[in-house]
Write a protein that holds these residues in place. Sequence first.
Motif, PDB file in Angstrom:
ATOM      1  N   LEU A  16     -10.213 -11.394  -0.676  1.00 39.52           N
ATOM      2  CA  LEU A  16      -8.606 -11.959   0.200  1.00 39.52           C
ATOM      3  C   LEU A  16      -7.385 -11.752  -0.791  1.00 39.52           C
ATOM      4  CD1 LEU A  16      -9.707 -14.637   2.281  1.00 39.52           C
ATOM      5  CD2 LEU A  16      -9.886 -12.309   2.714  1.00 39.52           C
ATOM      6  N   LEU A  51      -6.525  -8.537  -1.171  1.00 42.74           N
ATOM      7  CA  LEU A  51      -5.885  -7.482   0.357  1.00 42.74           C
ATOM      8  C   LEU A  51      -4.517  -7.897   0.029  1.00 42.74           C
ATOM      9  CD1 LEU A  51      -9.171  -8.123   2.330  1.00 42.74           C
ATOM     10  CD2 LEU A  51      -8.185  -6.532   1.990  1.00 42.74           C
ATOM     11  N   ARG A  52      -4.248  -9.317   0.528  1.00 39.70           N
ATOM     12  CA  ARG A  52      -2.771  -9.495   0.354  1.00 39.70           C
ATOM     13  C   ARG A  52      -1.615  -8.859  -0.867  1.00 39.70           C
ATOM     14  NH1 ARG A  52      -3.985 -15.712   1.394  1.00 39.70           N
ATOM     15  NH2 ARG A  52      -4.305 -15.307   3.105  1.00 39.70           N
ATOM     16  N   TRP A  92      -1.297  -5.001   1.275  1.00 42.20           N
ATOM     17  CA  TRP A  92      -0.955  -5.400   2.140  1.00 42.20           C
ATOM     18  C   TRP A  92       0.210  -5.303   1.514  1.00 42.20           C
ATOM     19  CZ3 TRP A  92      -4.277  -9.284   4.885  1.00 42.20           C
ATOM     20  CH2 TRP A  92      -5.329  -8.602   5.213  1.00 42.20           C
ATOM     21  N   ALA A  93       0.905  -6.020   0.641  1.00 46.02           N
ATOM     22  CA  ALA A  93       2.376  -6.115   0.427  1.00 46.02           C
ATOM     23  C   ALA A  93       2.888  -4.879  -0.181  1.00 46.02           C
ATOM     24  CB  ALA A  93       2.280  -7.323  -0.835  1.00 46.02           C
ATOM     25  N   ASP A 150       7.300  -3.348   2.898  1.00 48.51           N
ATOM     26  CA  ASP A 150       6.154  -4.183   3.367  1.00 48.51           C
ATOM     27  C   ASP A 150       5.978  -4.308   4.249  1.00 48.51           C
ATOM     28  OD1 ASP A 150       5.133  -6.567   3.440  1.00 48.51           O
ATOM     29  OD2 ASP A 150       6.145  -7.026   2.051  1.00 48.51           O
ATOM     30  N   LEU A 185       3.271  -5.384   6.114  1.00 46.97           N
ATOM     31  CA  LEU A 185       3.358  -6.960   7.067  1.00 46.97           C
ATOM     32  C   LEU A 185       5.199  -6.746   7.687  1.00 46.97           C
ATOM     33  CD1 LEU A 185       1.160  -8.761   8.263  1.00 46.97           C
ATOM     34  CD2 LEU A 185       1.139  -9.799   5.613  1.00 46.97           C
ATOM     35  N   LEU A 240       5.153  -4.779  10.691  1.00 43.20           N
ATOM     36  CA  LEU A 240       4.428  -5.447  12.067  1.00 43.20           C
ATOM     37  C   LEU A 240       5.395  -6.414  12.090  1.00 43.20           C
ATOM     38  CD1 LEU A 240       1.025  -4.508   9.726  1.00 43.20           C
ATOM     39  CD2 LEU A 240       2.051  -3.383  12.131  1.00 43.20           C
ATOM     40  N   ALA A 241       5.433  -7.743  11.258  1.00 45.02           N
ATOM     41  CA  ALA A 241       5.576  -8.442  12.114  1.00 45.02           C
ATOM     42  C   ALA A 241       7.376  -8.762  13.069  1.00 45.02           C
ATOM     43  CB  ALA A 241       6.153 -10.170  11.133  1.00 45.02           C
ATOM     44  N   LEU A 272      -2.776  -2.903   9.910  1.00 47.09           N
ATOM     45  CA  LEU A 272      -2.932  -3.241   9.097  1.00 47.09           C
ATOM     46  C   LEU A 272      -3.985  -3.146   8.111  1.00 47.09           C
ATOM     47  CD1 LEU A 272      -1.343  -5.519   6.997  1.00 47.09           C
ATOM     48  CD2 LEU A 272      -2.560  -6.715   7.817  1.00 47.09           C
ATOM     49  N   LEU A 273      -5.392  -3.144   8.879  1.00 46.08           N
ATOM     50  CA  LEU A 273      -6.632  -3.262   8.204  1.00 46.08           C
ATOM     51  C   LEU A 273      -6.317  -1.738   8.386  1.00 46.08           C
ATOM     52  CD1 LEU A 273      -8.812  -5.806  10.416  1.00 46.08           C
ATOM     53  CD2 LEU A 273      -7.748  -5.578   8.022  1.00 46.08           C
ATOM     54  N   VAL A 277       9.745 -13.970  11.641  1.00 44.41           N
ATOM     55  CA  VAL A 277       9.198 -13.103  11.052  1.00 44.41           C
ATOM     56  C   VAL A 277       8.585 -12.992  10.242  1.00 44.41           C
ATOM     57  CG1 VAL A 277       9.312 -10.746   9.366  1.00 44.41           C
ATOM     58  CG2 VAL A 277      10.622 -11.613  11.457  1.00 44.41           C
ATOM     59  N   SER A 288       5.269 -14.652  11.924  1.00 52.91           N
ATOM     60  CA  SER A 288       4.742 -13.634  12.574  1.00 52.91           C
ATOM     61  C   SER A 288       3.780 -12.667  11.557  1.00 52.91           C
ATOM     62  CB  SER A 288       5.552 -12.650  12.757  1.00 52.91           C
ATOM     63  OG  SER A 288       4.540 -12.311  13.952  1.00 52.91           O
ATOM     64  N   ARG A 289       4.166 -12.978  10.088  1.00 56.19           N
ATOM     65  CA  ARG A 289       3.144 -11.855   8.900  1.00 56.19           C
ATOM     66  C   ARG A 289       2.183 -13.155   9.175  1.00 56.19           C
ATOM     67  NH1 ARG A 289       5.709  -9.781   4.146  1.00 56.19           N
ATOM     68  NH2 ARG A 289       3.437 -10.823   3.313  1.00 56.19           N
ATOM     69  N   ILE A 323      -0.390 -12.716  12.145  1.00 58.62           N
ATOM     70  CA  ILE A 323      -1.272 -11.713  11.747  1.00 58.62           C
ATOM     71  C   ILE A 323      -2.623 -11.212  10.600  1.00 58.62           C
ATOM     72  CG2 ILE A 323      -0.372  -8.797  11.126  1.00 58.62           C
ATOM     73  CD1 ILE A 323       2.149  -9.226  12.301  1.00 58.62           C
ATOM     74  N   GLU A 324      -2.003 -11.787   9.387  1.00 53.16           N
ATOM     75  CA  GLU A 324      -2.909 -11.813   8.524  1.00 53.16           C
ATOM     76  C   GLU A 324      -3.319 -12.824   9.424  1.00 53.16           C
ATOM     77  OE1 GLU A 324      -1.403 -12.054   3.623  1.00 53.16           O
ATOM     78  OE2 GLU A 324      -2.524 -14.104   4.434  1.00 53.16           O
ATOM     79  N   ALA A 351      -6.483 -10.924  11.231  1.00 51.47           N
ATOM     80  CA  ALA A 351      -6.745  -9.856  10.107  1.00 51.47           C
ATOM     81  C   ALA A 351      -8.066 -10.536   8.773  1.00 51.47           C
ATOM     82  CB  ALA A 351      -5.755  -8.952   9.155  1.00 51.47           C
ATOM     83  N   LEU A 352      -7.020 -11.952   8.695  1.00 49.08           N
ATOM     84  CA  LEU A 352      -8.494 -12.241   7.624  1.00 49.08           C
ATOM     85  C   LEU A 352      -9.811 -12.592   8.363  1.00 49.08           C
ATOM     86  CD1 LEU A 352      -6.577 -14.115   5.340  1.00 49.08           C
ATOM     87  CD2 LEU A 352      -7.304 -11.905   4.675  1.00 49.08           C
ATOM     88  N   ARG A 369     -16.644  -9.501   9.486  1.00 52.63           N
ATOM     89  CA  ARG A 369     -17.227  -8.011   9.341  1.00 52.63           C
ATOM     90  C   ARG A 369     -17.953  -8.158   7.939  1.00 52.63           C
ATOM     91  NH1 ARG A 369     -13.137  -3.572   7.983  1.00 52.63           N
ATOM     92  NH2 ARG A 369     -12.326  -4.026  10.329  1.00 52.63           N
ATOM     93  N   TRP A 370     -17.144  -8.754   6.922  1.00 49.97           N
ATOM     94  CA  TRP A 370     -18.575  -8.609   6.264  1.00 49.97           C
ATOM     95  C   TRP A 370     -19.218 -10.106   5.941  1.00 49.97           C
ATOM     96  CZ3 TRP A 370     -13.463 -11.118   3.285  1.00 49.97           C
ATOM     97  CH2 TRP A 370     -12.589 -10.007   2.409  1.00 49.97           C
ATOM     98  N   LEU A 380     -15.174  -5.521  -0.624  1.00 52.63           N
ATOM     99  CA  LEU A 380     -13.940  -4.160  -0.095  1.00 52.63           C
ATOM    100  C   LEU A 380     -14.099  -2.752   0.045  1.00 52.63           C
ATOM    101  CD1 LEU A 380     -11.150  -6.465  -2.051  1.00 52.63           C
ATOM    102  CD2 LEU A 380     -11.672  -6.045   0.072  1.00 52.63           C
TER     103      LEU A 380
END
Lengths: 326, 326
Positions: free
Chosen positions: A287, A290-291, A294-295, A301, A303, A306-307, A324-325, B275, B278-279, B282-283, B286-287, B293-294, B325
């Motif tokens: 994770l 991934l972060r 994403w950043a 940025d 994310l 999107l936010a 994002l995915l 914002v 919201s970030r 969203i995160e 997504a996680l 999925r994993w 990943l």
Amino acid sequence: MTDRTHQGGRRGITAAAVPDLVARARDGDARSVGRLVSLVEDESPVLRDVMAALTPYAGRARIVGLTGAPGVGKSTSTNALVGELRRRDLRVAVLAVDPSSPFSGGALLGDRIRMSDHVLDPGVFIRSMAARGHLGGLSWAAPQALRVLDAAGYDVVLVETVGVGQSEVEVAGLADSTVVLLAPGMGDGIQAAKAGILEIGDVYVVNKADREGADKVRRDLRSMLRLAERAEGAWKPPVLKTAASTGEGVAEVVDALEEHHAFLLESGELERRRVRRSREEIEAIALTALRTRWASVGSGDRLDELAAAVVAGESDPYTAADALLA
Amino acid sequence: MTDRTHQGGRRGITAAAVPDLVARARDGDARSVGRLVSLVEDESPVLRDVMAALTPYAGRARIVGLTGAPGVGKSTSTNALVGELRRRDLRVAVLAVDPSSPFSGGALLGDRIRMSDHVLDPGVFIRSMAARGHLGGLSWAAPQALRVLDAAGYDVVLVETVGVGQSEVEVAGLADSTVVLLAPGMGDGIQAAKAGILEIGDVYVVNKADREGADKVRRDLRSMLRLAERAEGAWKPPVLKTAASTGEGVAEVVDALEEHHAFLLESGELERRRVRRSREEIEAIALTALRTRWASVGSGDRLDELAAAVVAGESDPYTAADALLA
């Protein structure tokens, strides 16, 4: 000299230097062990090399968690437990995790004062670590620090944390065996039940046994534990009494931990706990990766973009998460 | 009738029924609002349809967080604040988040007892929600519940939580303005500082002002806040006194919240906070999607396989994370 800034960190080292550092840590050099823990704290880019180098030595230490509300006597208990473990000829590392502190670890002076009995003993390693402020938080940093201490060859690693809310549950998740400390006069049983301590302890210890009310705390806790449903053949957590400042009852705590370890081995629970822990560690690393990704997608940025769209009412968080995915 | 089990949940509905449910919630039907919050709690598969349907109505409510240690009088304060907001003709929703409770929300009886002054008022919606046990935890469920209450047209949404450790920081992250409650006799200033409350409050309230020690708590808090570094032009959190059980001082708290809201708007901080929130939302979505999925890749559980390899000393967590990943 140039090495100091080479990787951009004050303790920056190159990947090529990792095997030597690991070897020295394995030889019992406390400074090298400390440097490896610092690499975890600093989220060093060579961490993946460190973890790969530690792989052959992993899984030997017994990880013991120690938690309790502020004021129950955690430092004194840790100090007393270390003393008893040393009497049994076990090498001990202590990792004190403060989930609420934003300060960096390596607080050597503080560590030395609180564990002054053991500071000159080469069989004892003491380190505090801050969890907040890390990209991946406690779930990212603590398991990797434990991995370092385990591979460095300590027989027992004590993870100590202030029991506040979620953090004590998280720390219990890191350990093979968890000791929950209580003390008289620290609040009623309902609070104890609420905070979830009835689910996390393998050994309960009522410290400050010489104080008024200790027997009542013990009795109340025992009745609450009896009410908790447990599966057939499950471990029944003992409730012990100590006066950590005099050492009274501390040997019995270590005995209980020995029994619990034997139980974990026989029942297969040790393997299950460690797999669960490893799952969480892998997930936290994935994770965090991934972060970071994403950043840094696209020009700015991703994310943030999107936010901003969600805040502006142009999108919803699920659509944003899909993007994002993608 | 068959609808009840259609989606496998007790409150399961089809995606086709979502627009109608949202319309009824927007019309002020409390039962429909409650159903939408239940869909969040149940992690309903139609949640993404719900969130998409809410998009045009998002971002109008003012989100106010309310936190404090057990015993400071949170329920009474919430009750009093709701009364004052109603006197100002504002519609109010209350979301009580209990981070330590594994019990599901919709605890209607409990909610009604604790907020009995407002239970017959159609301008007030009250709901409690459990955070633990959810796949995505508080960070996943709470923002979506707030999105429902916001879009349902409440002017103010109060998020109340027990202040224990990390959870109060999380709740502050959900709100536009955060009220931190204290009371005399609840522990010393150092504990307050440790728990991080000095960083999260926009308005501080010393409740139980009629009790001994209230002025000292206020004074101590003010000096601690003065010591905290703040940027030029930053908001200076006021420290107020209330006796929530009599209503004394409560109007001043609402006034301070009005002032803070005006400050947020003028300074652009409202947009920044939203914002950031919201970030995180969203995160979290997504996680949660990734975790699902994993857990279902390949024949068995991919993450379990990787974790077992790490425990067996055949791999390290970074290599395992890479594999996850890939």
